[in-house]
Design a protein around this motif. Structure first.
Motif, PDB file in Angstrom:
ATOM      1  N   ASP A  78     -96.781 -32.992  60.226  1.00 26.73           N
ATOM      2  CA  ASP A  78     -95.988 -31.850  60.235  1.00 26.73           C
ATOM      3  C   ASP A  78     -96.480 -31.049  61.474  1.00 26.73           C
ATOM      4  OD1 ASP A  78     -98.605 -30.878  59.411  1.00 26.73           O
ATOM      5  OD2 ASP A  78     -97.558 -29.667  57.662  1.00 26.73           O
ATOM      6  N   ILE A  79     -96.985 -31.354  62.415  1.00 30.79           N
ATOM      7  CA  ILE A  79     -97.158 -30.566  63.701  1.00 30.79           C
ATOM      8  C   ILE A  79     -96.196 -30.913  64.559  1.00 30.79           C
ATOM      9  CG2 ILE A  79     -98.929 -30.095  65.401  1.00 30.79           C
ATOM     10  CD1 ILE A  79    -101.201 -30.941  63.763  1.00 30.79           C
ATOM     11  N   PRO A  80     -95.162 -30.239  64.812  1.00 30.42           N
ATOM     12  CA  PRO A  80     -94.181 -30.422  65.832  1.00 30.42           C
ATOM     13  C   PRO A  80     -94.715 -30.554  67.340  1.00 30.42           C
ATOM     14  CG  PRO A  80     -93.552 -28.575  64.333  1.00 30.42           C
ATOM     15  CD  PRO A  80     -94.967 -28.767  64.295  1.00 30.42           C
ATOM     16  N   GLY A  81     -94.074 -31.568  68.068  1.00 28.42           N
ATOM     17  CA  GLY A  81     -94.310 -31.662  69.411  1.00 28.42           C
ATOM     18  C   GLY A  81     -95.240 -32.691  69.823  1.00 28.42           C
ATOM     19  N   ILE A  82     -96.302 -32.948  68.860  1.00 27.55           N
ATOM     20  CA  ILE A  82     -97.060 -33.662  69.274  1.00 27.55           C
ATOM     21  C   ILE A  82     -96.945 -35.478  69.461  1.00 27.55           C
ATOM     22  CG2 ILE A  82     -99.256 -32.339  68.815  1.00 27.55           C
ATOM     23  CD1 ILE A  82     -99.627 -34.122  66.382  1.00 27.55           C
ATOM     24  N   ILE A  83     -97.448 -36.336  70.101  1.00 28.08           N
ATOM     25  CA  ILE A  83     -97.033 -37.524  70.042  1.00 28.08           C
ATOM     26  C   ILE A  83     -98.523 -38.154  69.497  1.00 28.08           C
ATOM     27  CG2 ILE A  83     -96.876 -39.614  71.360  1.00 28.08           C
ATOM     28  CD1 ILE A  83     -96.212 -37.608  73.639  1.00 28.08           C
ATOM     29  N   LEU A  84     -98.122 -38.963  68.436  1.00 29.43           N
ATOM     30  CA  LEU A  84     -99.190 -39.724  67.868  1.00 29.43           C
ATOM     31  C   LEU A  84     -99.090 -41.401  67.910  1.00 29.43           C
ATOM     32  CD1 LEU A  84    -101.513 -39.863  65.598  1.00 29.43           C
ATOM     33  CD2 LEU A  84     -99.571 -39.691  63.782  1.00 29.43           C
ATOM     34  N   ALA A  85    -100.105 -41.923  68.604  1.00 28.27           N
ATOM     35  CA  ALA A  85    -100.047 -43.165  69.015  1.00 28.27           C
ATOM     36  C   ALA A  85    -101.316 -43.895  67.910  1.00 28.27           C
ATOM     37  CB  ALA A  85    -100.363 -43.295  70.576  1.00 28.27           C
ATOM     38  N   VAL A  86    -100.835 -44.898  67.484  1.00 27.00           N
ATOM     39  CA  VAL A  86    -101.889 -45.940  66.778  1.00 27.00           C
ATOM     40  C   VAL A  86    -101.769 -47.322  67.204  1.00 27.00           C
ATOM     41  CG1 VAL A  86    -103.035 -46.499  64.530  1.00 27.00           C
ATOM     42  CG2 VAL A  86    -101.566 -44.268  64.842  1.00 27.00           C
ATOM     43  N   PRO A  87    -102.511 -47.731  68.229  1.00 28.90           N
ATOM     44  CA  PRO A  87    -102.388 -49.136  68.726  1.00 28.90           C
ATOM     45  C   PRO A  87    -102.895 -50.170  67.509  1.00 28.90           C
ATOM     46  CG  PRO A  87    -103.933 -47.962  69.881  1.00 28.90           C
ATOM     47  CD  PRO A  87    -103.635 -46.917  68.984  1.00 28.90           C
ATOM     48  N   SER A  88    -102.794 -51.248  67.495  1.00 32.47           N
ATOM     49  CA  SER A  88    -103.188 -52.453  66.631  1.00 32.47           C
ATOM     50  C   SER A  88    -104.238 -53.250  67.354  1.00 32.47           C
ATOM     51  CB  SER A  88    -102.137 -53.110  65.887  1.00 32.47           C
ATOM     52  OG  SER A  88    -101.488 -53.893  66.869  1.00 32.47           O
TER      53      SER A  88
END
Length: 737
Positions: A538-548
């Motif tokens: 719920d933080i507008p504007g951030i990019i969240l990346a989760v590589p596997s």
């Protein structure tokens, strides 16, 4: 005159006390000749104080009519106009919300400024407000080097320290993109109550810590001590006793009611800080008038005698006395100036009430993401340069490696390619991080670009914001995901809001690397196996990346740095700890989770997911560890159902392209979402809802997520999490419904 309308009382008192000569005296014996300032400059400061006062009064009147939306004023703090005079506008200023006089006086340093109208537009939340575009009443200006702060308590202090530290570092590294002059310093103002806040204490400690090790932190902490935090009194000696002997920070006390003392001591502080590059704590004693805000009734917690004593110590009355004693203006001229300013402010504010407001959600949201800076992206480094920096490791780039080693290679490349990047965090330098992900970076790039932080997550993120204010792209490391919660306000309340509240004029791009998630073997417990990413949802504007896997991690990290460089984006890059050293996928020594280091030109764009298989019997959607176990389950499920299964690795948990995702799902109706995070509030929940709402078909869809539990230690560490076996079971159950 109402007992409760103190603005009216204070307004009346000024004219009455000037006429009667009932002006407060000062114990300070300094005289005009003690300060190096022209009489006209003294009158200018006084004028800024009067302007600020009338703005406060007018704003309250308009608030009562429903035309103004903010009434925390600067009354009692008018002394800070002196700082607006003495410190040049090339010094970045992170300001307390009672800094109207500072803003007005600093505005006089440039010819194109219209401070009264600009403040009026901000008070009215007009879309023409030149700093926030009508999103909040803030004091800020790109031209004046004042990044906007909202109703901040003390969360702006850590980034102010980071910005101050970045100035000399940018000079030493010859950073072309730096925003601040090499001789500039940083100002940061706050209230006495805010000085007790954890964020403030983090900032003070970090400044002291850097000073202890011989570093430069050219910052002036300006504590405007009015004796109250809303309704809670601050003991008159508390700030002095707390900060006068603080190691590594010079303490200076000043009478905030006396212009002469303020000018004299502030001039010395300015010279000292600029020349010696040291942190200074400037303690300005003053009063607070008209309460905390427009809705605040002081009689609820202060006696009438206490209120009247403060009102008789009105800084405007003290300033008027100085003006009269030095024959700069007569009583009649002061009163005439006071009333002419009243008319000026009233006319400007009335005009501002007619200006347009934000109307649509798209108008409001247009500045959430950092605006494009149109910077030219540097080319990938050449083979020769790679040989020079990798040295003996260069021959190993074509040998399949696990994720931790591949991320390390990527950081070596990135630091070489982007001259304004740097890496810092706990243990990232000589040790190379807890998991050796940053190993050798310190030896290759040195302590100016790769350095350790104090064990304080607030200072790490705050430092990152500060460096980003000065043209850097910081790559920060929070040692474990659970540790981020110590400082999430720096990400949520400071970093992510800056572009929004400045209409994109100020940005703080950064990459926040966070080793996290669960499934660690032999080492665990709650703090080192935190399986919740909901704080980022719920933080507008951030990019969240989760590589596997390591191959994706490298290509995603490169694109993250590109997004920070070109579009000033803020990225949270989650690195699954359990997959750092994982080499095998299906069986021991198969090496199917080891990958060669990709060509430096390869990137994975935001929203691009990866598809394993082309089956339509079942679609499994996952990421991170969940993807790893889903691939293991895929082979078993296909044998049991004698059909094909498609597994989709989302890779990015923000800006998911649901239309493309539905195209990839194709004709299949059976969908299992595997989320390794806790079920309540996990990303899988919103993915589930979006797919159901956006699909034109009735889907047979289920969410398989971790239990709503903390992680246990030992053999029970994974029993609350999705596993290969549970994914198989959930898939078969879904298909048999």
């Amino acid at each position: 005159m109402s007992l409760f309308n103190r603005a009216e009382v204070i307004d009346s008192n000024f004219s009455q006390f000037i006429e009667q000569g009932k002006l407060p005296q000062s114990s300070c014996k300094r005289v005009l000749k003690d300060i190096d300032l022209k009489p006209s400059s003294l009158i200018s400061i006084f004028e800024s104080q009067l302007l600020s006062r009338h703005i406060d009064i007018k704003a309250r009147l308009l608030k009562d009519k429903g035309k103004c939306f903010y009434t925390i004023g600067s009354s009692g703090h008018e002394g800070n106009a002196v700082f607006g005079k003495i410190f040049p506008y090339t010094d970045m200023a992170f300001l307390h919300y009672r800094s109207g006089p500072f803003y007005i006086e600093r505005s006089k340093q440039i010819n194109t400024s219209t401070p009264i109208y600009d403040l009026a537009l901000s008070f009215m939340a007009s879309s023409e407000d030149p700093i926030s575009g009508g999103r909040h009443k803030v004091i800020g200006s790109k031209k004046l080097n004042i990044p906007p702060q909202t109703s901040t308590i003390a969360s702006h202090l850590p980034k102010a320290v980071g910005t101050a530290f970045s100035i000399d570092r940018a000079k030493n590294l010859d950073i072309e993109s730096r925003e601040l002059d090499e001789k500039s310093i940083v100002l940061c103002s706050f209230g006495d109550a805010s000085a007790n806040h954890a964020s403030a204490l983090s900032a003070f400690n970090t400044a002291s810590w850097i000073s202890h090790y011989g570093g430069h932190v050219p910052i002036v902490f300006i504590c405007e001590d009015n004796g109250f935090g809303i309704s809670v009194p601050t003991d008159s000696k508390w700030i002095e006793k707390s900060f006068s002997q603080r190691y590594g920070i010079k303490y200076v006390s000043v009478d905030g009611l006396n212009m002469i003392d303020l000018i004299y001591k502030t001039n010395k502080v300015e010279r000292d800080c600029r020349l010696n590059r040291i942190p200074i704590f400037l303690h300005m004693n003053t009063v607070r008038l008209m309460g905390h805000a427009g809705s605040d009734i002081e009689l609820g917690y202060k006696s009438l005698d206490q209120i009247e004593i403060a009102e008789k110590n009105d800084p405007l009355l003290h300033s008027a006395r100085v003006i009269l004693e030095n024959n700069l203006l007569s009583k009649e001229e002061i009163l005439k100036l006071y009333e002419s300013i009243r008319k000026q402010v009233s006319a400007v504010f009335e005009a501002a009430t007619l200006r347009p407001k934000l109307k649509t959600s798209s108008d409001v949201m247009s500045s959430i993401e950092g605006v494009s800076k149109k910077k030219k992206n540097p080319p990938p480094i050449s083979i020769k340069n790679r040989k020079d920096i990798f040295k003996k490791e260069f021959k190993r780039l074509n040998i399949p490696q696990h994720m931790a080693k591949l991320i390390n290679y990527a950081l070596v490349d990135i630091l070489k390619r982007y001259k304004n990047t740097l890496v810092f965090g706990e243990d990232v330098a000589q040790k190379g991080g807890v998991y050796n992900v940053t190993t050798e970076l310190f030896n290759i790039y040195g302590p100016r670009r790769v350095f350790n932080s104090p064990l304080d997550e607030t200072s790490i993120i705050g430092f990152g914001i500060g460096f980003a204010h000065n043209g850097f792209i910081p790559i920060l490391e929070i040692q474990f995901l659970a540790y981020l919660h110590n400082a999430e306000d720096q990400l949520r309340g400071e970093a992510a809001t800056l572009a929004f509240f400045s209409d994109g004029q100020f940005t703080n791009p950064m990459i926040l690397r966070v080793p996290g998630l669960a499934y660690q073997k032999g080492f665990g417990g709650h703090f080192h196996n935190d399986n919740s990413l909901s704080v980022f949802k719920d933080i507008p504007g951030i990019i969240l990346a989760v590589p596997s896997n390591g191959l994706d991690a490298v290509r995603m990290l490169r694109h993250c740095v590109r997004q920070a460089h070109e579009n000033a984006r803020i990225i949270v890059f989650i690195e699954p700890i359990a997959l750092y050293m994982t080499k095998d996928l299906y069986e021991e020594k198969d090496g199917k989770w080891n990958f060669k280091y990709p060509d430096p030109s390869e990137e994975i764009l935001i929203g691009q997911f990866k598809v394993y298989g082309d089956g339509e019997s079942l679609i499994i959607i996952s990421y991170g560890n969940g993807l790893y176990y889903s691939l293991q389950a895929k082979k078993v499920i296909e044998k049991k159902i004698k059909g094909k299964v498609k597994v989709i690795d989302l890779r990015w948990l923000s800006e998911i392209d649901y239309q493309k995702l539905l195209v990839s799902i194709g004709k299949s109706l059976n969908i299992l979402i595997v989320d390794e995070c806790r079920e309540s509030g996990c990303h899988g929940e919103s993915i589930f809802v979006n797919l159901v709402q956006k699909s034109k078909k009735t889907l047979n869809i289920k969410l398989h997520a971790a239990k709503d539990s903390f992680i246990s230690l030992g053999d029970a560490a994974t029993v609350t999490l999705p596993s290969r076996e549970s994914i198989i079971e959930e898939s078969l159950g879904l298909l048999n419904e």
